[in-house]
Design a protein around this motif. Structure first.
Motif, short mmCIF file in Angstrom:
data_model
loop_
_atom_site.label_atom_id
_atom_site.label_comp_id
_atom_site.label_asym_id
_atom_site.label_seq_id
_atom_site.Cartn_x
_atom_site.Cartn_y
_atom_site.Cartn_z
N ARG A 90 0.80 -1.21 0.00
CA ARG A 90 0.00 0.00 0.00
C ARG A 90 0.85 1.27 0.00
N SER A 91 2.16 1.12 0.14
CA SER A 91 3.02 2.30 0.17
C SER A 91 3.24 2.87 -1.23
N ILE A 92 3.02 2.06 -2.25
CA ILE A 92 3.18 2.52 -3.63
C ILE A 92 1.84 3.07 -4.10
N LYS A 93 1.73 4.38 -4.13
CA LYS A 93 0.46 5.04 -4.41
C LYS A 93 0.44 5.81 -5.71
N ASN A 94 1.61 6.07 -6.25
CA ASN A 94 1.71 6.91 -7.44
C ASN A 94 2.39 6.16 -8.59
N PRO A 95 1.99 6.44 -9.82
CA PRO A 95 2.60 5.77 -10.96
C PRO A 95 4.07 6.12 -11.17
N THR A 96 4.53 7.16 -10.49
CA THR A 96 5.94 7.54 -10.58
C THR A 96 6.77 6.99 -9.41
N ASP A 97 6.13 6.28 -8.48
CA ASP A 97 6.89 5.61 -7.43
C ASP A 97 7.78 4.55 -8.06
N ASP A 154 -9.32 1.60 -18.02
CA ASP A 154 -9.60 0.19 -17.76
C ASP A 154 -8.35 -0.65 -18.03
N CYS A 155 -7.63 -0.30 -19.07
CA CYS A 155 -6.42 -1.05 -19.45
C CYS A 155 -5.30 -0.83 -18.44
N PHE A 156 -5.17 0.39 -17.94
CA PHE A 156 -4.14 0.66 -16.93
C PHE A 156 -4.48 -0.08 -15.63
N ARG A 157 -5.74 -0.06 -15.28
CA ARG A 157 -6.18 -0.76 -14.07
C ARG A 157 -5.89 -2.26 -14.17
N PHE A 158 -6.11 -2.81 -15.35
CA PHE A 158 -5.84 -4.23 -15.57
C PHE A 158 -4.37 -4.56 -15.27
N GLN A 159 -3.45 -3.72 -15.70
CA GLN A 159 -2.03 -3.96 -15.45
C GLN A 159 -1.75 -4.05 -13.95
N ILE A 160 -2.34 -3.13 -13.18
CA ILE A 160 -2.12 -3.09 -11.74
C ILE A 160 -2.80 -4.27 -11.05
N GLU A 161 -4.03 -4.54 -11.43
CA GLU A 161 -4.82 -5.57 -10.76
C GLU A 161 -4.31 -6.98 -11.06
N ALA A 198 -5.95 3.56 -9.90
CA ALA A 198 -5.88 2.11 -9.72
C ALA A 198 -4.99 1.73 -8.54
N LEU A 199 -3.84 2.38 -8.41
CA LEU A 199 -2.93 2.06 -7.31
C LEU A 199 -3.55 2.39 -5.96
N ASN A 200 -4.25 3.51 -5.88
CA ASN A 200 -4.84 3.89 -4.60
C ASN A 200 -6.02 3.01 -4.22
N GLU A 201 -6.73 2.50 -5.22
CA GLU A 201 -7.86 1.61 -4.93
C GLU A 201 -7.42 0.18 -4.66
N LEU A 202 -6.41 -0.28 -5.40
CA LEU A 202 -6.05 -1.70 -5.39
C LEU A 202 -4.75 -2.01 -4.65
N GLY A 203 -3.85 -1.04 -4.56
CA GLY A 203 -2.52 -1.31 -4.04
C GLY A 203 -1.66 -1.93 -5.14
N TYR A 204 -0.37 -2.01 -4.86
CA TYR A 204 0.59 -2.57 -5.82
C TYR A 204 0.84 -4.04 -5.49
N ARG A 205 0.60 -4.90 -6.47
CA ARG A 205 0.77 -6.34 -6.27
C ARG A 205 2.24 -6.74 -6.34
N ILE A 206 2.69 -7.49 -5.35
CA ILE A 206 4.03 -8.08 -5.36
C ILE A 206 3.88 -9.60 -5.41
N VAL A 207 4.59 -10.22 -6.33
CA VAL A 207 4.49 -11.66 -6.53
C VAL A 207 5.81 -12.31 -6.13
N THR A 208 5.72 -13.33 -5.30
CA THR A 208 6.91 -14.09 -4.90
C THR A 208 6.58 -15.57 -4.99
#
Length: 318
Positions: free
Chosen positions: A47-54, A272-279, A306-316
């Motif tokens: 949730r700390s990544i809130k901006n597309p420039t982060d 919608d397409c940008f949101r898809f990338q984040i989600e 999208a980032l503020n609604e969904l957060g940034y996904r991290i995959v491990t």
């Protein structure tokens, strides 16, 4: 064959295989589990990544980029693209506006003809303020060596952040292009390149990339309608998440399907397409080929929401 030709691209795009190739060794699908490819990756939300420039890290490469990047290859081939055809003044205005807004990631290629315009656009900007990714179509070792030195000269830089083997279509590319990969690795050892990778244009080539430890960066065709992609959305999502879970840096491209999915009666919005990338959790970052200032602003606005609604996904790896 020294460079990718149209016949190789079209023919290999329809190839399918049940075998991956790793370091010159054919690997049956049943062995993928031992390599971690059958492990279900775990997804967490930052949730700390809130901006597309982060800044986010591209896998294990150590390269940190803005969540969104700027592409310069819309309809790019034969040394030209929609971006380069805008002319130097407009091209510079776009690149500098993106940079001024905090975007630090720029996707170039020899075949787009974007090296010289980008160098001119970044004149006077400290090199550490932007990340360059570029690509070679060469498949001959001597040509690749010459390409790397030429790219450095054309971009007026001492190093390329991410260097890509462009438009890979064949399933056995880790064997067939091993000598080219070795040239990349040597350039990295000499400090000319920070990370090595591929753009794949067939699912068989993507599967081989997933199983190849040499790959640090994958730039993948990824959008919600599978437009200009190499598989259906769910098949691609599963593979991309596994690649990301293995530490391969994942960069989405063809985000709006070359414009196909944002036009017509069933069109989605760019947002919608940008949101898809984040989600999706499938990519670390994504690039969009923009052609005017408002498209940059729209990219930033939509991705921020999208980032503020969904957060940034991290995959491990699980």
């Amino acid at each position: 064959m020294s460079k990718l030709n149209r016949r190789e691209f079209i023919g290999a795009a329809f190839a399918a295989t049940g075998v991956c190739v790793v370091g010159g060794v054919a690997v049956k699908n049943g062995l993928k589990a031992s390599m971690g490819l059958e492990t279900t990756p775990a997804i967490t939300i930052d949730r700390s990544i809130k901006n597309p420039t982060d800044r986010v890290q591209l896998g294990r490469s150590g390269i940190k980029v803005s969540v969104v990047g700027i592409g310069t290859g819309s309809i790019g081939y034969a040394g030209h693209s929609n971006q380069t055809r805008l002319g130097q003044e407009t091209f510079t205005r776009l690149m500098r506006h993106a940079l001024d807004q905090g975007i630090n990631f720029f996707d170039l290629a020899d075949s787009y003809g974007s090296h010289a315009p980008f160098k001119a656009a970044m004149k006077g900007v400290p090199r550490e303020q932007y990340v360059i990714q570029t690509k070679t179509d060469s498949r001959d070792t001597q040509e690749v060596r010459a390409d790397i030195d030429r790219f450095l000269h054309e971009l007026e830089t001492d190093y390329i952040d991410s260097l890509i083997i462009h438009c890979v279509t064949i399933a056995d590319w880790p064997t067939r292009y091993r000598a080219v990969m070795d040239v990349f690795t040597d350039a990295k050892r000499r400090g000319k390149v920070r990370a090595c990778g591929v753009t794949c244009h067939s699912f068989a080539a993507l599967e081989a990339a997933a199983a190849t430890d040499w790959v640090e960066i994958n730039q993948v065709r990824w959008n919600p309608r599978a437009s200009h992609m190499d598989a259906d959305v769910e098949t691609a999502r599963a593979l991309f998440r596994k690649m990301r879970g293995r530490g391969q840096g994942m960069i989405g491209m063809k985000v709006v399907g070359q414009g196909d999915i944002v036009n017509g009666s069933r069109a989605l919005s760019p947002e919608d397409c940008f949101r898809f990338q984040i989600e999706s959790g499938a990519v670390d970052a994504f690039v969009v080929g923009v052609e005017n200032i408002e498209q940059i602003n729209q990219l930033l606005r939509g991705t921020r929401v999208a980032l503020n609604e969904l957060g940034y996904r991290i995959v491990t790896a699980a």
